[in-house]
Design a protein around this motif. Structure first.
Motif, short mmCIF file in Angstrom:
data_model
loop_
_atom_site.label_atom_id
_atom_site.label_comp_id
_atom_site.label_asym_id
_atom_site.label_seq_id
_atom_site.Cartn_x
_atom_site.Cartn_y
_atom_site.Cartn_z
N HIS A 75 0.81 -1.23 0.00
CA HIS A 75 0.00 0.00 0.00
C HIS A 75 0.84 1.28 0.00
O HIS A 75 0.31 2.37 0.16
N GLU A 192 -11.39 -3.43 0.09
CA GLU A 192 -10.89 -4.19 -1.06
C GLU A 192 -11.98 -4.59 -2.02
O GLU A 192 -11.70 -5.00 -3.15
N ASP A 199 -11.11 4.41 -4.85
CA ASP A 199 -10.54 4.52 -3.51
C ASP A 199 -10.94 5.83 -2.84
O ASP A 199 -10.97 6.88 -3.48
N LEU A 203 -6.12 6.01 3.09
CA LEU A 203 -4.74 5.60 3.38
C LEU A 203 -3.76 6.74 3.13
O LEU A 203 -2.81 6.94 3.91
N ARG A 216 -8.08 -1.78 8.62
CA ARG A 216 -8.51 -2.78 7.64
C ARG A 216 -8.46 -4.16 8.29
O ARG A 216 -7.92 -4.31 9.39
#
Length: 366
Positions: A75, A192, A199, A203, A216
């Protein structure tokens, strides 16, 4: 009468979490579509890594070092800003415990994840519930309830149990409007299942902002619900606070090994996402055709659909009728949704069977 230990009054106010059922009232095993588990199971690579993990006579790495590094690499995060937990539930509870307490307020939206209320009460804080807009998160309603007592704001995106989803612009707007001393906990347990191009930006925000924790889980798309493994990312001072109070060996050897392998098998994640998108669309289309019977599936970005029964056919009747046909679903009167039935997206044949059964029940109820 002899005195005995008494629980704190705020603990007495907690209603224990009720998990999705997998058996009928008679004890019959059902096809479980009540807990949002992955119908494709678990990555074979993760299963093999779990089998090959060291024996239970050894303690796990207390810092989940390899797993954190793999999460960070996937990520594009700083491993020092990643923490692992016993499911994301542990991290949600730790966030409230670390940053709120008696006299403080913890804010979340109506029809949000039931653990938020538990997390708030567990640390003695006062839960504050913002009104929804047609079962979806209303950012302005949340912001209108922020006071100088607000310490934590919980938001699931996609939301559980409604499936609603806020785009990046709305997440950024909420974060920008919150006071800098309020912790914004963005629960991305179902992230996910959202196409990468959609998105919500959480994050990225967590890598620069000082007051956001993103959590998550491996329980959903990765198919590791039984291993109890989750993770979060935030600014160093937030990670430091959570590390001070988490369990010292909170993620098991098998969970770390399986999680590491699962992260490396993104083909499995992609297959799971594609299956969910296709089956959810077909299922929702079948339900929308029953709108004249008072049946309304809410828009969902997750691996489940919340169906509202607003006509002659009730959610309870469908819940019981599907159990008779062999399916466990989630009826939600305890969350203020007696008219709602949450159904996990399962195998194609199961979803077709359920849609047909609901149609039969709807026509019989007219």
């Amino acid at each position: 009468m002899e005195k005995r230990p008494e629980m704190k009054p705020w603990i007495r106010e907690i209603h224990a979490y009720v998990p999705g059922k997998s058996r009928s009232a008679s004890g019959r095993e059902l096809i479980k579509l009540s807990a949002n588990e992955n119908p494709l199971g678990t990555s074979p690579a993760a299963l093999e890594a779990r089998r090959a993990a060291p024996g239970p006579d050894r303690y796990p790495d207390p810092d989940s070092t390899g797993l954190r590094e793999e999460i960070a690499a996937l990520h594009r995060l700083d491993p020092a800003q990643v923490i692992c937990g016993t499911g994301s539930d542990e991290l949600l509870n730790l966030a409230a415990q670390a940053f709120a307490g008696p006299g403080d307020e913890v804010l979340y939206v109506r029809y949000g994840f039931s653990v938020y209320d538990i997390a708030a009460r567990r640390c003695g804080a006062t839960p504050v519930v913002a009104p929804d807009t047609d079962y979806g998160t209303d950012i302005d309603a949340l912001l209108n309830l922020v006071t100088d007592k607000t310490r934590v704001v919980f938001l699931a995106n996609p939301n559980n149990p409604t499936g609603s989803f806020l785009p990046k612009s709305e997440i950024a707007r909420l974060h920008a409007a919150l006071p800098s001393d309020v912790l914004f906990v963005l629960d991305q347990a179902y992230a996910e299942y959202v196409p990468p191009e959609e998105d919500d930006g959480g994050l990225a925000l967590a890598q620069t902002a000082e007051n956001i924790l993103v959590t998550r889980t491996f329980s959903k798309i990765y198919g590791l619900a039984g291993e109890r493994l989750g993770w979060g990312t935030a600014a160093p001072h937030i990670i430091d606070a959570l590390n001070r109070i988490r369990g010292p060996f909170n993620t098991s050897l098998t969970a770390q090994a399986a999680g590491l392998a699962a992260l490396r098998d993104q083909d499995f994640v992609q297959r799971s996402r594609e299956h969910n998108l296709a089956e959810r669309a077909r299922f929702v289309s079948a339900l929308e055709a029953l709108g004249n019977h008072g049946i309304r599936p809410l828009p969902s970005a997750a691996n489940f659909v919340l169906i509202l029964f607003e006509g002659a056919l009730t959610a309870e009747t469908v819940h019981e009728g599907l159990a008779e046909r062999g399916y466990a679903t989630r009826w939600l009167p305890g969350q203020g949704l007696p008219q709602g039935l949450r159904i996990t997206i399962g195998a194609s044949a199961h979803m077709q069977d359920i849609a047909a059964a609901i149609r039969e029940m709807a026509e019989a109820a007219q």
